[in-house]
Enzyme design. Structure first.
Site, short mmCIF file in Angstrom:
data_model
loop_
_atom_site.label_atom_id
_atom_site.label_comp_id
_atom_site.label_asym_id
_atom_site.label_seq_id
_atom_site.Cartn_x
_atom_site.Cartn_y
_atom_site.Cartn_z
N TYR A 64 -3.09 -0.85 10.21
CA TYR A 64 -2.91 -1.09 8.79
C TYR A 64 -1.52 -0.64 8.33
O TYR A 64 -0.83 -1.36 7.61
CB TYR A 64 -3.99 -0.33 8.03
CG TYR A 64 -4.06 -0.60 6.55
CD1 TYR A 64 -4.75 -1.69 6.05
CD2 TYR A 64 -3.45 0.27 5.63
CE1 TYR A 64 -4.82 -1.93 4.69
CE2 TYR A 64 -3.52 0.04 4.27
CZ TYR A 64 -4.21 -1.07 3.80
OH TYR A 64 -4.28 -1.30 2.45
N SER A 122 0.86 -1.19 0.00
CA SER A 122 0.00 0.00 0.00
C SER A 122 0.89 1.23 0.00
O SER A 122 2.06 1.17 0.42
CB SER A 122 -0.87 0.00 1.26
OG SER A 122 -1.51 1.24 1.46
#
Length: 278
Positions: A168, A155
């Site tokens: 995350y 990401s």
């Protein structure tokens, strides 16, 4: 013939979103697919996860391309379940060449406000689940003696911090570190390991009330419309778009999986409309 003709790919989180897109894109290039997805909700999640019907739809779309697929409902937190699915797929298809540990979840809270269970699930799915998929797959890829490609889903948040996304962010940073280590360990066998790092992707992971409330906390739910939210998504990117499409990420995965990238290993390939530049 496609760039992946005759190869077999294992994809986690394949019931919808990026995972389904990856399965379809690799099938278009000639690959057969081993697919898993938890296909049920998790108590700590702030949005609904995929369903068995979603996984069945992935099967339908891959088979419509004339490719074979073996799909199993399995939780990446459970190594035995992951290994069982991979072993069964290899027994059916005879080989494994490509591994795409894609399964992931998103959750939102300040670091001190995460519950123990929410933090544990974030790390278990987004990082330990990646390790489980790779650990179960490496012996099969190695056994082929042909090299292979492992593409982990990272990401833009693997390259920066982000308020309200500490679990995350921590997991995705870990994925990049795992990728770099695996790339070194497996390079002598021509097994290449890379990550793709998307910005916001137009999937259910971002198209939900939890994300909308994070981006527009000052508004009541009925006013958190796409017309309001999308410009705020766009503010994350250098290019004037609110998000990329799943296929944009899948195209990168397909390239990394192919022989066109035969000497590409150890990179974090951003598909991010310039988000990491901001």
């Amino acid at each position: 013939m496609g760039t992946l003709e005759g190869k077999v790919a294992f994809i986690t989180g394949a019931a919808r979103g990026q995972g389904r897109s990856h399965a379809i894109r690799l099938a278009e290039e000639g690959a057969d697919i081993i697919a898993i997805d938890i296909a049920h909700d998790i108590e700590t999640m702030q949005y609904a996860l995929a369903t068995p019907d979603d996984l069945a739809e992935t099967v339908r779309q891959v088979e419509a391309l004339g490719r074979r697929i073996m799909a199993t409902q399995a939780d990446v937190r459970d190594f035995d379940a992951v290994k069982g699915a991979v072993d069964a797929g290899v027994a059916e298809f005879g080989r494994l060449d490509i591994v795409v540990p894609n399964a992931g979840i998103m959750g939102f809270a300040r670091v001190e406000d995460f519950t123990e269970d929410a933090w544990a699930n974030m790390i278990a799915i987004n990082l330990t689940g990646v390790w489980h998929a790779v650990k179960a797959s490496i012996p099969h890829v190695r056994a082929g003696g042909r090299g292979g490609a492992i593409i982990l889903t990272s990401s833009t948040y693997a390259l920066m911090g982000a308020p309200n996304a500490g679990g995350y962010v921590a997991a995705k940073h870990g994925v990049v570190g795992l990728m770099r280590t695996l790339a070194l360990e497996l390079a002598p066998e021509f097994i290449r390991v890379n990550t793709v790092a998307p910005t916001v992707v137009d999937t259910t992971m971002v198209q939900n009330e939890a994300i909308y409330s994070l981006f527009a906390p000052e508004l009541p739910p009925e006013e958190r419309t796409p017309e309001v939210i999308y410009p705020r998504f766009q503010g994350l990117n250098a290019m004037p778009i609110p998000f990329v499409e799943p296929r944009d990420v899948s195209n990168a995965v397909a390239w990394l999986a192919s022989d066109e990238a035969r000497y590409v290993t150890g990179i974090n390939l951003s598909v991010d409309a310039g988000a990491v530049l901001k």
